[in-house]
Design an enzyme around this catalytic site. Structure first.
Site, PDB file in Angstrom:
ATOM      1  N   SER A 170      11.952  11.180   6.957  1.00  0.00           N
ATOM      2  CA  SER A 170      10.869  12.151   7.071  1.00  0.00           C
ATOM      3  C   SER A 170      11.456  13.487   7.485  1.00  0.00           C
ATOM      4  CB  SER A 170       9.857  11.694   8.124  1.00  0.00           C
ATOM      5  OG  SER A 170       8.923  12.718   8.413  1.00  0.00           O
TER       6      SER A 170
ATOM      7  N   LYS B  15      12.747   8.501  13.300  1.00  0.00           N
ATOM      8  CA  LYS B  15      13.285   8.936  12.013  1.00  0.00           C
ATOM      9  C   LYS B  15      14.635   9.641  12.172  1.00  0.00           C
ATOM     10  CE  LYS B  15      10.103   7.387   9.252  1.00  0.00           C
ATOM     11  NZ  LYS B  15      10.394   6.301   8.291  1.00  0.00           N
TER      12      LYS B  15
ATOM     13  N   TYR C 241       7.745   9.306  16.624  1.00  0.00           N
ATOM     14  CA  TYR C 241       8.051   9.238  15.195  1.00  0.00           C
ATOM     15  C   TYR C 241       9.285  10.085  14.868  1.00  0.00           C
ATOM     16  CZ  TYR C 241       7.178   9.400  10.133  1.00  0.00           C
ATOM     17  OH  TYR C 241       7.287   9.294   8.770  1.00  0.00           O
TER      18      TYR C 241
ATOM     19  N   SER D  49       0.841  -1.196   0.000  1.00  0.00           N
ATOM     20  CA  SER D  49       0.000   0.000   0.000  1.00  0.00           C
ATOM     21  C   SER D  49       0.877   1.247   0.000  1.00  0.00           C
ATOM     22  CB  SER D  49      -0.926   0.024   1.229  1.00  0.00           C
ATOM     23  OG  SER D  49      -0.156   0.107   2.431  1.00  0.00           O
TER      24      SER D  49
ATOM     25  N   LEU E 132       3.174   4.417  -0.360  1.00  0.00           N
ATOM     26  CA  LEU E 132       4.380   4.697  -1.118  1.00  0.00           C
ATOM     27  C   LEU E 132       5.051   3.417  -1.603  1.00  0.00           C
ATOM     28  CD1 LEU E 132       6.461   6.649  -2.246  1.00  0.00           C
ATOM     29  CD2 LEU E 132       7.537   6.723   0.023  1.00  0.00           C
TER      30      LEU E 132
ATOM     31  N   THR F 207      -0.837   8.913   2.208  1.00  0.00           N
ATOM     32  CA  THR F 207      -0.624   7.468   2.268  1.00  0.00           C
ATOM     33  C   THR F 207      -1.272   6.906   3.534  1.00  0.00           C
ATOM     34  OG1 THR F 207       1.449   7.575   3.524  1.00  0.00           O
ATOM     35  CG2 THR F 207       1.606   7.771   1.116  1.00  0.00           C
TER      36      THR F 207
END
Length: 262
Positions: free
Chosen positions: A135, A152, A148, A11, A13, A183
């Site tokens: 990101s 990252k 997150y 699914s 990207l 997404t």
């Protein structure tokens, strides 16, 4: 024919990358935890040309399943490994349960690191490239995304170090820093308690679609790029964070004020 492995390929990207790479003639290895969706996408993509595509359904945070995948693939040359599978959360740090932070780190940092290290022999044999979907949150703070952002940032630092350590083996690293994409990673974001986040995400700049991003990643890969800031806004925001962090914080708190309530 060159071979590309894409994680999170069923699914978003990952699927956009699979379609774009297939059209450009790549041999693909697709990995995703959703076995049914992965099988359906693979059948739709390959049709009768199954020699160009293999797929493996597994949870990359499951160390034993990941090790089995590595054992299957490590002795075959691998030209590109795309660490795309990811998860995020939308919740204030002080309210978020530690289990949520651990889950985000397991998916966004531990899994790509472990998979890459396990597949270094395959990458070395092909003088291949590791593509990591980072990101802008790895470069600058974003309210409601403490876990997150941490994952990252750790991903970027690890692979920038690894880049220098494996350069003599002919292995390259492409770090990709998208901003906001349309997404499932955001639609499936975790809330403070690990259940789906109940509130809509806050965003800045233009929300791009996955196909737009996939094309730029493949172009950057073909050009031998080391880092990709596909959106000018992302680059400018990262510079603002470095040059005027207090101003950045004021603007972020204004734009993401809704995150403080969750």
């Amino acid at each position: 024919m060159s071979t590309m492995l894409i994680t999170g390929a069923a699914s978003g990207l990952g699927w956009a990358l699979a379609r774009a790479a297939w059209q450009r003639g790549w041999r693909l290895i697709l990995v995703d935890r959703d076995g049914q969706a992965l099988a359906e996408r693979s059948a739709r993509l390959a049709g009768v040309d199954t020699e160009r595509l293999r797929h493996f359904a597994l949870d990359l945070t499951d160390a034993e399943a990941r090790d089995r995948l590595v054992a299957t693939l490590r002795d075959q040359p691998l030209d590109v490994l795309v660490n795309n599978a990811g998860i995020t959360h939308r919740s204030a740090a002080a309210r978020t349960e530690m289990a949520v932070f651990r889950q985000v780190m397991a998916v966004d940092w531990e899994a790509p690191v472990a998979l890459t290290l396990g597949l270094l022999p395959a990458l070395r044999a092909a003088r291949g490239t590791v593509v990591n979907i980072g990101s802008m949150a790895g470069w600058m703070p974003v309210l409601g995304r403490a876990g997150y952002c941490s994952a990252k940032a750790a991903l970027a630092q690890f692979f920038e170090v690894l880049r220098g350590e494996v350069a003599d083996d002919g292995i390259g690293v492409l770090m990709v820093y998208p901003s906001f994409l349309a997404t499932p990673i955001e639609r499936n974001a975790l809330g403070f308690d690990g259940r789906p986040a109940a509130h809509a995400r806050s965003s800045v700049g233009r929300v791009r679609d996955a196909d737009w991003m996939a094309a730029r990643i493949l172009d950057a890969l073909a050009a031998g790029r080391r880092r990709l800031f596909p959106d000018r806004f992302t680059l400018l925001a990262s510079l603002l964070w470095r040059l005027a962090p207090d101003l950045y914080h004021r603007l972020m708190r204004r734009r993401f004020a809704g995150e403080l309530d969750h």
